[in-house]
Write a protein that holds these residues in place. Structure first.
Motif, PDB file in Angstrom:
ATOM      1  N   HIS A   1       1.031  -1.056  -0.188  1.00 11.40           N
ATOM      2  CA  HIS A   1      -0.551   0.371  -0.426  1.00 11.40           C
ATOM      3  C   HIS A   1       0.781   1.493   0.105  1.00 11.40           C
ATOM      4  N   MET A   2       1.952   1.765   1.041  1.00  9.81           N
ATOM      5  CA  MET A   2       3.088   2.042   1.054  1.00  9.81           C
ATOM      6  C   MET A   2       3.471   2.541  -0.221  1.00  9.81           C
ATOM      7  N   LEU A   3       4.053   1.800  -1.319  1.00  7.12           N
ATOM      8  CA  LEU A   3       4.383   1.124  -2.714  1.00  7.12           C
ATOM      9  C   LEU A   3       3.928   2.362  -3.537  1.00  7.12           C
ATOM     10  N   GLU A   4       2.362   1.854  -3.005  1.00  2.97           N
ATOM     11  CA  GLU A   4       1.220   2.425  -4.329  1.00  2.97           C
ATOM     12  C   GLU A   4       1.508   3.254  -3.853  1.00  2.97           C
ATOM     13  N   GLN A   5       1.647   4.193  -2.388  1.00  3.22           N
ATOM     14  CA  GLN A   5       1.511   5.685  -2.511  1.00  3.22           C
ATOM     15  C   GLN A   5       2.205   6.138  -3.342  1.00  3.22           C
ATOM     16  N   LEU A   6       3.601   5.617  -2.996  1.00  4.58           N
ATOM     17  CA  LEU A   6       4.703   6.448  -4.125  1.00  4.58           C
ATOM     18  C   LEU A   6       5.009   6.775  -5.062  1.00  4.58           C
ATOM     19  N   SER A   7       4.324   5.005  -5.637  1.00 10.63           N
ATOM     20  CA  SER A   7       3.746   6.170  -7.620  1.00 10.63           C
ATOM     21  C   SER A   7       2.615   6.620  -7.126  1.00 10.63           C
ATOM     22  N   ARG A   8       1.884   6.562  -7.022  1.00 13.10           N
ATOM     23  CA  ARG A   8       0.602   7.369  -7.477  1.00 13.10           C
ATOM     24  C   ARG A   8       1.048   8.441  -7.536  1.00 13.10           C
ATOM     25  N   HIS A   9       1.905   9.478  -6.451  1.00 13.61           N
ATOM     26  CA  HIS A   9       2.536  10.632  -5.629  1.00 13.61           C
ATOM     27  C   HIS A   9       3.190  11.098  -7.080  1.00 13.61           C
ATOM     28  N   SER A  10       4.367  10.162  -7.290  1.00 13.20           N
ATOM     29  CA  SER A  10       4.972  10.480  -7.675  1.00 13.20           C
ATOM     30  C   SER A  10       4.827  10.543  -9.192  1.00 13.20           C
ATOM     31  N   LEU A  11       4.137  10.013  -9.658  1.00 13.04           N
ATOM     32  CA  LEU A  11       3.324   9.586 -10.814  1.00 13.04           C
ATOM     33  C   LEU A  11       5.168   8.683 -12.194  1.00 13.04           C
ATOM     34  N   ILE A  12       5.782   8.281 -11.407  1.00 10.12           N
ATOM     35  CA  ILE A  12       6.640   6.734 -11.340  1.00 10.12           C
ATOM     36  C   ILE A  12       5.926   5.796 -11.335  1.00 10.12           C
ATOM     37  N   ASP A  13       5.750   5.545 -12.933  1.00 12.78           N
ATOM     38  CA  ASP A  13       5.185   3.747 -12.695  1.00 12.78           C
ATOM     39  C   ASP A  13       6.569   3.134 -11.897  1.00 12.78           C
ATOM     40  N   LEU A  14       5.902   2.135 -11.600  1.00 16.39           N
ATOM     41  CA  LEU A  14       6.724   1.083 -10.509  1.00 16.39           C
ATOM     42  C   LEU A  14       5.949  -0.238 -10.846  1.00 16.39           C
ATOM     43  N   HIS A  15       7.008  -1.329 -10.989  1.00 19.67           N
ATOM     44  CA  HIS A  15       6.259  -3.142 -11.196  1.00 19.67           C
ATOM     45  C   HIS A  15       7.562  -3.328  -9.491  1.00 19.67           C
ATOM     46  N   VAL A  16       7.120  -4.111  -9.340  1.00 20.31           N
ATOM     47  CA  VAL A  16       8.044  -4.815  -8.219  1.00 20.31           C
ATOM     48  C   VAL A  16       7.394  -5.944  -7.709  1.00 20.31           C
ATOM     49  N   ARG A  17       8.593  -7.226  -8.141  1.00 19.56           N
ATOM     50  CA  ARG A  17       7.709  -8.311  -7.112  1.00 19.56           C
ATOM     51  C   ARG A  17       8.654  -8.777  -6.230  1.00 19.56           C
ATOM     52  N   THR A  18       8.661  -9.360  -5.208  1.00 19.85           N
ATOM     53  CA  THR A  18       9.685  -9.513  -4.277  1.00 19.85           C
ATOM     54  C   THR A  18       8.830 -10.728  -3.532  1.00 19.85           C
ATOM     55  N   GLU A  19      10.188 -11.414  -3.016  1.00 21.46           N
ATOM     56  CA  GLU A  19       9.775 -12.652  -2.696  1.00 21.46           C
ATOM     57  C   GLU A  19      10.731 -12.402  -1.632  1.00 21.46           C
ATOM     58  N   GLY A  20      10.576 -12.943  -0.052  1.00 21.63           N
ATOM     59  CA  GLY A  20      11.562 -12.818   0.873  1.00 21.63           C
ATOM     60  C   GLY A  20      10.852 -14.142   1.609  1.00 21.63           C
ATOM     61  N   ASP A  21      11.638 -14.099   3.167  1.00 22.86           N
ATOM     62  CA  ASP A  21      11.937 -15.286   3.311  1.00 22.86           C
ATOM     63  C   ASP A  21      11.509 -14.049   4.766  1.00 22.86           C
ATOM     64  N   LEU A  22       9.575 -14.393   4.401  1.00 19.92           N
ATOM     65  CA  LEU A  22       8.903 -13.574   5.304  1.00 19.92           C
ATOM     66  C   LEU A  22       8.685 -14.582   6.564  1.00 19.92           C
ATOM     67  N   HIS A  23       8.381 -16.162   7.058  1.00 18.21           N
ATOM     68  CA  HIS A  23       8.798 -17.208   7.480  1.00 18.21           C
ATOM     69  C   HIS A  23       9.854 -16.524   8.624  1.00 18.21           C
ATOM     70  N   ILE A  24      10.952 -16.281   8.289  1.00 20.27           N
ATOM     71  CA  ILE A  24      11.460 -15.612   9.354  1.00 20.27           C
ATOM     72  C   ILE A  24      10.752 -13.707  10.164  1.00 20.27           C
ATOM     73  N   ASP A  25      11.388 -12.745   9.669  1.00 15.83           N
ATOM     74  CA  ASP A  25      10.390 -11.700   9.726  1.00 15.83           C
ATOM     75  C   ASP A  25      10.512 -10.803   8.093  1.00 15.83           C
ATOM     76  N   GLN A  26      10.053  -9.482   7.704  1.00 18.17           N
ATOM     77  CA  GLN A  26       9.813  -9.090   7.393  1.00 18.17           C
ATOM     78  C   GLN A  26      10.601  -8.376   7.055  1.00 18.17           C
ATOM     79  N   HIS A  27      12.252  -8.015   7.789  1.00 21.00           N
ATOM     80  CA  HIS A  27      13.646  -6.899   7.550  1.00 21.00           C
ATOM     81  C   HIS A  27      14.059  -7.619   6.234  1.00 21.00           C
ATOM     82  N   HIS A  28      14.143  -8.271   5.749  1.00 23.26           N
ATOM     83  CA  HIS A  28      14.816  -8.684   4.617  1.00 23.26           C
ATOM     84  C   HIS A  28      14.500  -8.175   3.542  1.00 23.26           C
TER      85      HIS A  28
END
Length: 195
Positions: A38-65
């Motif tokens: 949601h925050m990255l979508e706000q960043l894109s929408r209000h900066s007018l930067i088109d943004l495509h992000v795909r992240t697969e992280g070790d969320l079984h540990i936590d969100q830090h990485h």
């Protein structure tokens, strides 16, 4: 068009980011962390930067990485798309109100990364995201993008509003700083001749 694609693969995350600095604020973001998306979508929408992000992280540990490495990848993509930074306005600032909250963001696309963060939260999580990770994202982004970035929440009570006003403020400041200055579109905006 000022565009870039970054792929970042580590033992902790696999990330693909594409940006178009001359876009219209089109986004397609999937990090596995809903509030962060949601925050990255706000960043894109209000900066007018088109943004495509795909992240697969070790969320079984936590969100830090996931959060840190996504900040690095987006910052690297912005820096790559900027190239030698010819013609940009370089500086940007914004006052970002959101209901009872007001955040001030100022930045310089200087090539000298720095973060001043004067924003605090009264709770440890927003949704399922640790609030301490927001400062870490802004730091990672500023370092990788080569931006001097100051973020200060002047007042506010609602934690959701506080962080959203910071991302929207960053977006609006970036929108100004990234614009090509028609009066100096062929020049590097520095007396050094390089940024």
């Amino acid at each position: 068009m000022r565009t870039a694609t970054i792929t970042r693969n580590t033992a902790e995350t696999r990330i693909a980011v594409s940006v178009n600095l001359d876009g219209t604020g089109i986004y397609d973001v999937q990090t596995g962390v809903g509030f962060f998306d949601h925050m990255l979508e706000q960043l894109s929408r209000h900066s007018l930067i088109d943004l495509h992000v795909r992240t697969e992280g070790d969320l079984h540990i936590d969100q830090h990485h996931t959060v840190e490495d996504t900040g690095i990848a987006i910052g690297e993509a912005v820096a790559k798309a900027l190239g030698e930074k010819r013609g940009i306005r370089r500086y940007g600032d914004a006052l970002s109100p959101m209901d009872e909250c007001l955040t001030r963001v100022a930045l310089d696309i200087s090539g000298r990364p720095w973060l001043v963060w004067k924003t605090a939260f009264s709770q440890g999580k927003i949704g399922d995201m640790d609030t301490e990770l927001f400062e870490h994202w802004f730091h990672s982004f500023a370092q990788a993008a080569g931006i001097t970035l100051h973020v200060e929440t002047l007042y506010g009570r609602n934690n959701h509003h506080i962080v959203e006003s910071a991302y929207k403020g960053l977006a609006r400041a970036l929108r100004t700083a990234l614009e090509i200055d028609a009066r100096k579109s062929d020049a590097i905006p520095s007396t050094k001749g390089v940024l």
